[in-house]
Design a protein around this motif. Structure first.
Motif, PDB file in Angstrom:
ATOM      1  N   PHE A 164       0.938  -1.143  -0.021  1.00  0.00           N
ATOM      2  CA  PHE A 164       0.177   0.120   0.070  1.00  0.00           C
ATOM      3  C   PHE A 164       0.824   1.172  -0.088  1.00  0.00           C
ATOM      4  CE2 PHE A 164      -1.937   3.307   2.575  1.00  0.00           C
ATOM      5  CZ  PHE A 164      -2.999   3.670   1.671  1.00  0.00           C
ATOM      6  N   VAL A 165       2.048   1.350   0.705  1.00  0.00           N
ATOM      7  CA  VAL A 165       2.768   2.373   0.947  1.00  0.00           C
ATOM      8  C   VAL A 165       3.304   2.722  -0.312  1.00  0.00           C
ATOM      9  CG1 VAL A 165       4.871   3.351   1.764  1.00  0.00           C
ATOM     10  CG2 VAL A 165       3.201   2.303   3.462  1.00  0.00           C
ATOM     11  N   SER A 166       3.888   1.576  -1.031  1.00  0.00           N
ATOM     12  CA  SER A 166       4.328   1.507  -2.238  1.00  0.00           C
ATOM     13  C   SER A 166       3.555   2.131  -3.371  1.00  0.00           C
ATOM     14  CB  SER A 166       5.071   0.189  -2.699  1.00  0.00           C
ATOM     15  OG  SER A 166       5.464   0.292  -4.031  1.00  0.00           O
ATOM     16  N   ALA A 167       2.329   1.578  -3.614  1.00  0.00           N
ATOM     17  CA  ALA A 167       1.343   2.368  -4.357  1.00  0.00           C
ATOM     18  C   ALA A 167       1.160   3.694  -4.116  1.00  0.00           C
ATOM     19  CB  ALA A 167       0.134   1.309  -4.111  1.00  0.00           C
ATOM     20  N   GLN A 168       1.153   4.239  -2.739  1.00  0.00           N
ATOM     21  CA  GLN A 168       0.672   5.713  -2.709  1.00  0.00           C
ATOM     22  C   GLN A 168       1.793   6.195  -3.159  1.00  0.00           C
ATOM     23  OE1 GLN A 168      -2.685   5.805  -2.327  1.00  0.00           O
ATOM     24  NE2 GLN A 168      -2.484   7.227  -0.762  1.00  0.00           N
ATOM     25  N   GLU A 169       2.974   5.753  -2.828  1.00  0.00           N
ATOM     26  CA  GLU A 169       4.047   6.567  -3.204  1.00  0.00           C
ATOM     27  C   GLU A 169       4.190   6.839  -4.796  1.00  0.00           C
ATOM     28  OE1 GLU A 169       7.597   4.638  -1.644  1.00  0.00           O
ATOM     29  OE2 GLU A 169       7.350   5.406   0.405  1.00  0.00           O
ATOM     30  N   GLY A 187      -7.864  13.664  -2.050  1.00  0.00           N
ATOM     31  CA  GLY A 187      -8.035  12.351  -2.511  1.00  0.00           C
ATOM     32  C   GLY A 187      -7.064  11.690  -1.597  1.00  0.00           C
ATOM     33  N   SER A 188      -6.003  11.432  -2.388  1.00  0.00           N
ATOM     34  CA  SER A 188      -5.033  10.497  -1.938  1.00  0.00           C
ATOM     35  C   SER A 188      -4.392  10.846  -0.662  1.00  0.00           C
ATOM     36  CB  SER A 188      -3.816  10.547  -2.684  1.00  0.00           C
ATOM     37  OG  SER A 188      -3.283  11.855  -2.904  1.00  0.00           O
ATOM     38  N   SER A 189      -4.492  12.214   0.115  1.00  0.00           N
ATOM     39  CA  SER A 189      -3.869  12.568   1.166  1.00  0.00           C
ATOM     40  C   SER A 189      -4.953  11.979   2.392  1.00  0.00           C
ATOM     41  CB  SER A 189      -3.653  13.893   1.397  1.00  0.00           C
ATOM     42  OG  SER A 189      -2.650  14.221   0.481  1.00  0.00           O
ATOM     43  N   LEU A 190      -5.998  12.107   1.975  1.00  0.00           N
ATOM     44  CA  LEU A 190      -7.164  11.470   2.866  1.00  0.00           C
ATOM     45  C   LEU A 190      -7.439  10.142   2.737  1.00  0.00           C
ATOM     46  CD1 LEU A 190      -9.581  12.193   4.664  1.00  0.00           C
ATOM     47  CD2 LEU A 190     -11.208  12.392   2.655  1.00  0.00           C
ATOM     48  N   VAL A 191      -7.049   9.519   1.654  1.00  0.00           N
ATOM     49  CA  VAL A 191      -6.832   7.874   1.687  1.00  0.00           C
ATOM     50  C   VAL A 191      -5.950   7.338   2.710  1.00  0.00           C
ATOM     51  CG1 VAL A 191      -6.054   5.979   0.326  1.00  0.00           C
ATOM     52  CG2 VAL A 191      -7.620   7.642  -0.666  1.00  0.00           C
ATOM     53  N   ARG A 232     -12.380  10.414  -5.989  1.00  0.00           N
ATOM     54  CA  ARG A 232     -12.084  11.734  -6.132  1.00  0.00           C
ATOM     55  C   ARG A 232     -10.588  11.688  -7.031  1.00  0.00           C
ATOM     56  NH1 ARG A 232     -12.554  13.108  -1.422  1.00  0.00           N
ATOM     57  NH2 ARG A 232     -14.515  13.701  -1.572  1.00  0.00           N
ATOM     58  N   VAL A 233      -9.898  10.862  -6.463  1.00  0.00           N
ATOM     59  CA  VAL A 233      -8.366  10.684  -7.198  1.00  0.00           C
ATOM     60  C   VAL A 233      -8.633  10.571  -8.651  1.00  0.00           C
ATOM     61  CG1 VAL A 233      -6.274   9.353  -7.216  1.00  0.00           C
ATOM     62  CG2 VAL A 233      -7.256  10.050  -5.101  1.00  0.00           C
ATOM     63  N   ASP A 234      -9.709   9.413  -8.968  1.00  0.00           N
ATOM     64  CA  ASP A 234      -9.670   8.990 -10.306  1.00  0.00           C
ATOM     65  C   ASP A 234     -10.544   9.994 -11.156  1.00  0.00           C
ATOM     66  OD1 ASP A 234      -9.717   6.514 -12.225  1.00  0.00           O
ATOM     67  OD2 ASP A 234     -12.080   7.032 -12.026  1.00  0.00           O
TER      68      ASP A 234
END
Length: 413
Positions: free
Chosen positions: A162-167, A245-249, A371-373
């Protein structure tokens, strides 16, 4: 140094303007192509990778919590809990297969560990179930071993994915919303050069306007304004997807992880039958972090998401209150009463309250992922057709410069 003759000066100026026009068009085209590629990566690769990693972690963690809850029932476990556990394991397996398609070397190593150790975990759970059905206390030891494997090996690897995907997602968002100063600088320089060339030609020819250079100036201005506006719009959309989006994710995915861990801690404390002090201590630490994280998420979320996050925060508080009741019963020696309360099927019992908590966090998480998408998709939409337009505009700019100077140079033959 001798002065250039007028036709030679025109040739030098025309050549410089053509080079500037090509540089402007090339820079704008390269930037637009790169940004469009990044927005496509967000919607088609890095975004789905993040969602898949979230699903994998949630499935594994929920399987662990569900197995512990089912174990408390002794004997024939409820069919609903059994099916939920099996569904979690099936979803985890599907998520592992999907993640392997776009995995780098580090993620491939994590996936190898997960693929290798997940069958060991399920085997330990099945052994614990078998002993539990026979009423043999050894089943609890196998379940605790399974949970230790999940928490110490499987979940950390899933979290790493998950961390890798978020990065990867954040890197794409950062690049897609970066500055476009080379395009702006070249655009201003090109327009300025064209205006200066018109002044030069007007003074030497005693004519007010050069149609070719005026047309080239308009084309350069259109190219600059259009590309800057489209790139700015795309960058703004992607930035909204990042901040809202991603920060809230990140926050909500951690909150969901903590909630599932607290649920498992409650069950494992009871499974240990008097030896679960470590699980209870972990529960307390996890719940404190969960409530703080939900408070932070509610403060940082857009207004449309705040209500559901606050609802999750309320359910977390309610679950903690019910947990206190479970512990009170167990601490005074009423183990069966504590188990009955922890596994009750009523709408006000811990399982139902936790389901509401998990559902609320899941709803907010889905909205943030969407929201990201959507923002990346809107950003990419702002660039649609611009690459072809830039090619045509660049060709038109160069042609207008040539047409503007050619007749003037010809006058000196």
């Amino acid at each position: 140094m001798p002065r250039l003759a007028t036709p030679d000066l025109y040739r030098v100026v025309a050549g410089a303007l053509v080079l500037l026009g090509l540089a402007l068009g090339g820079a704008a085209l390269a930037t637009v192509h790169h940004r469009a590629s990044l927005t496509r990566d967000i919607t088609a690769v890095s975004g789905p990778l993040s969602v898949g990693a979230q699903d994998l972690y949630r499935s594994l963690s929920d399987a662990d919590a569900t197995a512990a809850t089912a174990f408390l029932t002794s004997g024939a476990e409820p069919a609903g809990l059994r099916q939920r556990y099996l569904d979690d394991i099936a979803r985890a397996g599907a998520a592992l297969t999907a993640a392997a398609r776009d995995a780098d070397d580090a993620d491939a190593a994590r996936l190898a560990i997960l693929t290798d150790r997940l069958p060991v975990y399920t085997g330990l759970v099945e052994t614990a179930r078998s002993y539990n059905r026979l009423g043999v206390p050894l089943g609890g030891a196998y379940l605790r071993e399974a949970s230790a494997l999940m928490r110490q090996t499987l979940l950390p690897q899933a979290e790493g994915l998950f961390v890798s995907a978020q990065e990867r997602l954040r890197d794409a968002q950062r690049d897609a919303s970066g500055s476009t100063w080379p395009v702006l600088a070249l655009g201003v320089l090109t327009v300025g050069g064209l205006l200066a060339a018109q002044v030069l030609v007007a003074r030497r020819t005693k004519r007010d306007f050069n149609v070719g250079l005026v047309a080239a100036s308009l084309v350069a201005l259109i190219l600059l304004v259009w590309s800057s506006a489209a790139l700015g719009t795309a960058a703004g959309r992607v930035e909204v997807g990042r901040t809202q989006g991603s920060s809230l994710v990140d926050l909500l995915a951690d909150a969901r992880r903590l909630a599932l861990q607290a649920r498992a801690d409650e069950s494992l404390t009871l499974v240990a039958r008097g030896g679960g002090a470590a699980f209870e201590k972990d529960y307390r630490e996890v719940m404190d972090r969960l409530t703080a994280m939900l408070d932070r998420a509610a403060a940082e979320a857009p207004e449309s998401d705040q209500a559901v996050i606050r609802a999750a925060r309320e359910q977390a508080g309610r679950f903690d209150e019910l947990h206190g009741g479970v512990r009170a019963l167990d601490d005074k020696g009423d183990y069966l009463g504590a188990v009955a309360k922890a596994t009750g099927a009523g709408p006000a019992d811990p399982p139902a309250v936790f389901a509401d908590l998990d559902s609320a966090v899941g709803t907010a998480l889905a909205a943030a992922n969407q929201r990201v998408d959507h923002q990346a998709g809107h950003g990419g939409g702002a660039l649609t057709g611009l690459e072809i337009a830039l090619l045509l505009l660049t060709a038109g700019l160069v042609a207008a410069v040539v047409l503007g100077f050619r007749p003037r140079i010809g006058e000196y033959r």
